[in-house]
Enzyme design. Structure first.
Site, PDB file in Angstrom:
ATOM      1  N   CYS A 111       0.819  -1.220   0.000  1.00  0.00           N
ATOM      2  CA  CYS A 111       0.000   0.000   0.000  1.00  0.00           C
ATOM      3  C   CYS A 111       0.851   1.268   0.000  1.00  0.00           C
ATOM      4  CB  CYS A 111      -0.936  -0.008   1.191  1.00  0.00           C
ATOM      5  SG  CYS A 111      -1.882  -1.523   1.296  1.00  0.00           S
ATOM      6  N   HIS A 247      -3.514   6.764   2.311  1.00  0.00           N
ATOM      7  CA  HIS A 247      -3.972   5.458   1.848  1.00  0.00           C
ATOM      8  C   HIS A 247      -5.354   5.187   2.433  1.00  0.00           C
ATOM      9  CE1 HIS A 247      -4.358   1.310   1.010  1.00  0.00           C
ATOM     10  NE2 HIS A 247      -4.079   0.900   2.235  1.00  0.00           N
ATOM     11  N   ASN A 277     -10.406  -0.417  -0.390  1.00  0.00           N
ATOM     12  CA  ASN A 277      -8.949  -0.320  -0.248  1.00  0.00           C
ATOM     13  C   ASN A 277      -8.293  -0.781  -1.554  1.00  0.00           C
ATOM     14  OD1 ASN A 277      -6.246  -0.850   0.344  1.00  0.00           O
ATOM     15  ND2 ASN A 277      -6.677  -1.577   2.425  1.00  0.00           N
TER      16      ASN A 277
HETATM   17  O1  UT7 Z   1      -4.206  -1.776   3.246  1.00  0.00           O
HETATM   18  C1  UT7 Z   1      -3.423  -2.342   4.225  1.00  0.00           C
HETATM   19  C2  UT7 Z   1      -3.743  -1.793   5.501  1.00  0.00           C
HETATM   20  N1  UT7 Z   1      -4.898  -2.467   6.052  1.00  0.00           N
HETATM   21  C3  UT7 Z   1      -5.526  -1.914   7.052  1.00  0.00           C
HETATM   22  O2  UT7 Z   1      -5.166  -0.830   7.459  1.00  0.00           O
HETATM   23  C4  UT7 Z   1      -6.637  -2.663   7.739  1.00  0.00           C
HETATM   24  C5  UT7 Z   1      -6.691  -2.282   9.186  1.00  0.00           C
HETATM   25  N2  UT7 Z   1      -7.712  -2.997   9.929  1.00  0.00           N
HETATM   26  C6  UT7 Z   1      -9.022  -2.672   9.847  1.00  0.00           C
HETATM   27  O3  UT7 Z   1      -9.410  -1.780   9.110  1.00  0.00           O
HETATM   28  C7  UT7 Z   1      -9.997  -3.405  10.742  1.00  0.00           C
HETATM   29  O4  UT7 Z   1      -9.286  -4.173  11.680  1.00  0.00           O
HETATM   30  C8  UT7 Z   1     -10.972  -4.332   9.970  1.00  0.00           C
HETATM   31  C9  UT7 Z   1     -11.969  -3.501   9.183  1.00  0.00           C
HETATM   32  C10 UT7 Z   1     -10.200  -5.228   9.035  1.00  0.00           C
HETATM   33  C11 UT7 Z   1     -11.774  -5.194  10.936  1.00  0.00           C
HETATM   34  O5  UT7 Z   1     -12.468  -4.375  11.872  1.00  0.00           O
HETATM   35  P1  UT7 Z   1     -12.457  -4.791  13.413  1.00  0.00           P
HETATM   36  O6  UT7 Z   1     -13.263  -3.775  14.105  1.00  0.00           O
HETATM   37  O7  UT7 Z   1     -11.022  -4.950  13.829  1.00  0.00           O
HETATM   38  O8  UT7 Z   1     -13.254  -6.164  13.409  1.00  0.00           O
HETATM   39  P2  UT7 Z   1     -12.785  -7.588  13.922  1.00  0.00           P
HETATM   40  O9  UT7 Z   1     -11.774  -8.175  12.994  1.00  0.00           O
HETATM   41  O10 UT7 Z   1     -12.414  -7.491  15.361  1.00  0.00           O
HETATM   42  O11 UT7 Z   1     -14.100  -8.427  13.796  1.00  0.00           O
HETATM   43  C12 UT7 Z   1     -15.240  -8.148  14.659  1.00  0.00           C
HETATM   44  C13 UT7 Z   1     -16.342  -9.142  14.360  1.00  0.00           C
HETATM   45  C14 UT7 Z   1     -15.875 -10.602  14.409  1.00  0.00           C
HETATM   46  O12 UT7 Z   1     -16.941 -11.349  14.952  1.00  0.00           O
HETATM   47  P3  UT7 Z   1     -16.904 -11.814  16.511  1.00  0.00           P
HETATM   48  O13 UT7 Z   1     -15.632 -12.629  16.628  1.00  0.00           O
HETATM   49  O14 UT7 Z   1     -16.844 -10.525  17.293  1.00  0.00           O
HETATM   50  O15 UT7 Z   1     -18.156 -12.580  16.661  1.00  0.00           O
HETATM   51  C15 UT7 Z   1     -15.743 -10.971  12.952  1.00  0.00           C
HETATM   52  O16 UT7 Z   1     -15.941 -12.361  12.720  1.00  0.00           O
HETATM   53  O17 UT7 Z   1     -16.842  -8.930  13.043  1.00  0.00           O
HETATM   54  C16 UT7 Z   1     -16.854 -10.187  12.315  1.00  0.00           C
HETATM   55  N3  UT7 Z   1     -16.643  -9.906  10.914  1.00  0.00           N
HETATM   56  C17 UT7 Z   1     -17.644  -9.618  10.058  1.00  0.00           C
HETATM   57  N4  UT7 Z   1     -18.972  -9.545  10.226  1.00  0.00           N
HETATM   58  C18 UT7 Z   1     -19.707  -9.205   9.145  1.00  0.00           C
HETATM   59  C19 UT7 Z   1     -15.456  -9.842  10.237  1.00  0.00           C
HETATM   60  N5  UT7 Z   1     -15.679  -9.528   8.953  1.00  0.00           N
HETATM   61  C20 UT7 Z   1     -17.015  -9.373   8.816  1.00  0.00           C
HETATM   62  C21 UT7 Z   1     -17.850  -9.038   7.740  1.00  0.00           C
HETATM   63  N6  UT7 Z   1     -19.185  -8.967   7.948  1.00  0.00           N
HETATM   64  N7  UT7 Z   1     -17.366  -8.767   6.511  1.00  0.00           N
END
Ligand code: UT7
Length: 320
Positions: A111, A247, A277
């Site tokens: 990125c 980004h 992204n």
């Molecule tokens: O380009 C490279 C740089 N990349 C980044 O900067 C990405 C940085 N990270 C992020 O933007 C965030 O961490 C994410 C958007 C990827 C994830 O957000 P989060 O608030 O950290 O969510 P999480 O991974 O902690 O997931 C929370 C919940 C989980 O369920 P439980 O375990 O709480 O029951 C996931 O299974 O959300 C669930 N989940 C979803 N639910 C519906 C994960 N993906 C999805 C989805 N739809 N697509």
């Protein structure tokens, strides 16, 4: 001698996939994606390729700069999703735009790829080697996503952005770039294994895996510090900056960086709502959208910053 951006261009695939479209094929929802990331829709390739998107973005950037391909000395494409292992995407762009004298190569800094490409062109200019370059960030991320992994596939899109840059007396004021390979595992997309006569490994292609929370923590701590260091290098106050073109990974990252820098969120333009992204293509696509909207005024100061897999990050302070 420094580096000035004299033209921008971009290309997004024709097909648009909304969050509701994704919710029809996987266990997700518009509400989850929108509130966690700010993304509403993304463009995905159908007939387009990384190369074809680059060529279109390059032609638009050349037209915007008012120059022909023959004037280009150097082409660098930041990408992790080129169409071939070889030749490079940049070589194919070179042929397509008639840049016969240009040297061309790809660069993998994920990125931060466009920022690293810009800084590399700048270094060539400072060394007096080249005068005019075409730099691109382009990705077909949809082909390296695991479409069974809702935690990654909903985040990314496809597209390409380009800028024509030229050696000039003003333009780029300061930059920094950095890497932390010890955290490589938090955002990983492995290449095909080896099957030579001495070894036998799995030769199927893997997909991208991301520990989202670790990448998030890295981004919100590294980017504000990097921006501050670059401003200090140039002795420019943060109040002088018109826009921070970052980004586009997650709107919450942009909000957090704004808060840490004590800058209004209004100074952080957004394209992730309609692009998702785009990895290396994020910053140049955003920059082109800003340019098309007339947001970039001559003499105005802007900060560009890319961050992601590697881990890598790069920040540039520019006077437009
Ligand atoms: O380009 C490279 C740089 N990349 C980044 O900067 C990405 C940085 N990270 C992020 O933007 C965030 O961490 C994410 C958007 C990827 C994830 O957000 P989060 O608030 O950290 O969510 P999480 O991974 O902690 O997931 C929370 C919940 C989980 O369920 P439980 O375990 O709480 O029951 C996931 O299974 O959300 C669930 N989940 C979803 N639910 C519906 C994960 N993906 C999805 C989805 N739809 N697509």
């Amino acid at each position: 001698m420094t580096t000035r951006i004299i033209g921008t261009g971009s290309y997004l695939p024709k097909a648009v996939v909304t969050n509701d479209d994704l919710a029809k094929i996987m266990d997700t929802s518009d509400e989850w994606i929108r509130t966690r990331t700010g993304i509403c829709e993304r463009h995905l390739v159908t007939e387009e390729t990384t190369t074809s998107m680059c060529i279109e973005a390059a032609k638009r950037a050349l037209e915007n700069a008012g120059i022909s391909g023959e004037e280009i000395d150097l082409i660098i494409v930041g990408t992790v999703s080129g169409d071939n292992m070889t030749p490079s995407t940049a070589c194919e762009v070179q042929a397509a735009i008639g840049a016969a004298k240009a040297v061309a190569f790809d660069m993998n800094a994920a990125c931060a790829g466009f920022i690293f490409a810009l800084n590399t062109a700048h270094a060539y200019f400072q060394a007096g080697i080249y005068k005019t370059a075409l730099i691109l960030g382009a990705e077909t991320l949809s082909k390296i996503m695991d479409w069974n992994d809702r935690s990654t596939c909903v985040l990314f899109g496809d597209g390409a952005g380009a800028a024509v840059v030229r050696a000039d007396e003003s333009g780029l004021l300061a930059f920094e770039q950095g890497c932390d390979g010890s955290k490589a595992h938090v955002l990983l997309g492995k290449s095909r294994g080896n099957n030579n006569p001495l070894v036998s490994t799995d030769t199927s292609l893997d997909y991208v895996h991301m520990d989202g929370q670790e990448v998030y923590k890295f981004a919100v701590s590294t980017v504000p510090a990097s921006v501050q260091r670059v401003l200090e290098k140039a002795n420019v106050s943060i109040d002088e900056i018109s826009y921070f073109a970052l980004h586009q990974a997650n709107i919450r990252i942009l909000q957090s960086v704004a808060k840490r820098l004590k800058v209004s969120e209004d100074k952080f333009p957004i394209s992730l709502d309609h692009c998702g992204n785009l990895s290396a293509a994020s910053v140049p696509v955003l920059l082109d959208e800003m340019n098309q909207k007339g947001m970039l005024k001559k003499g105005g100061k802007i900060v560009l910053s890319g961050f992601g897999a590697g881990l890598t990050w790069g920040t540039v302070l520019l006077e437009w």
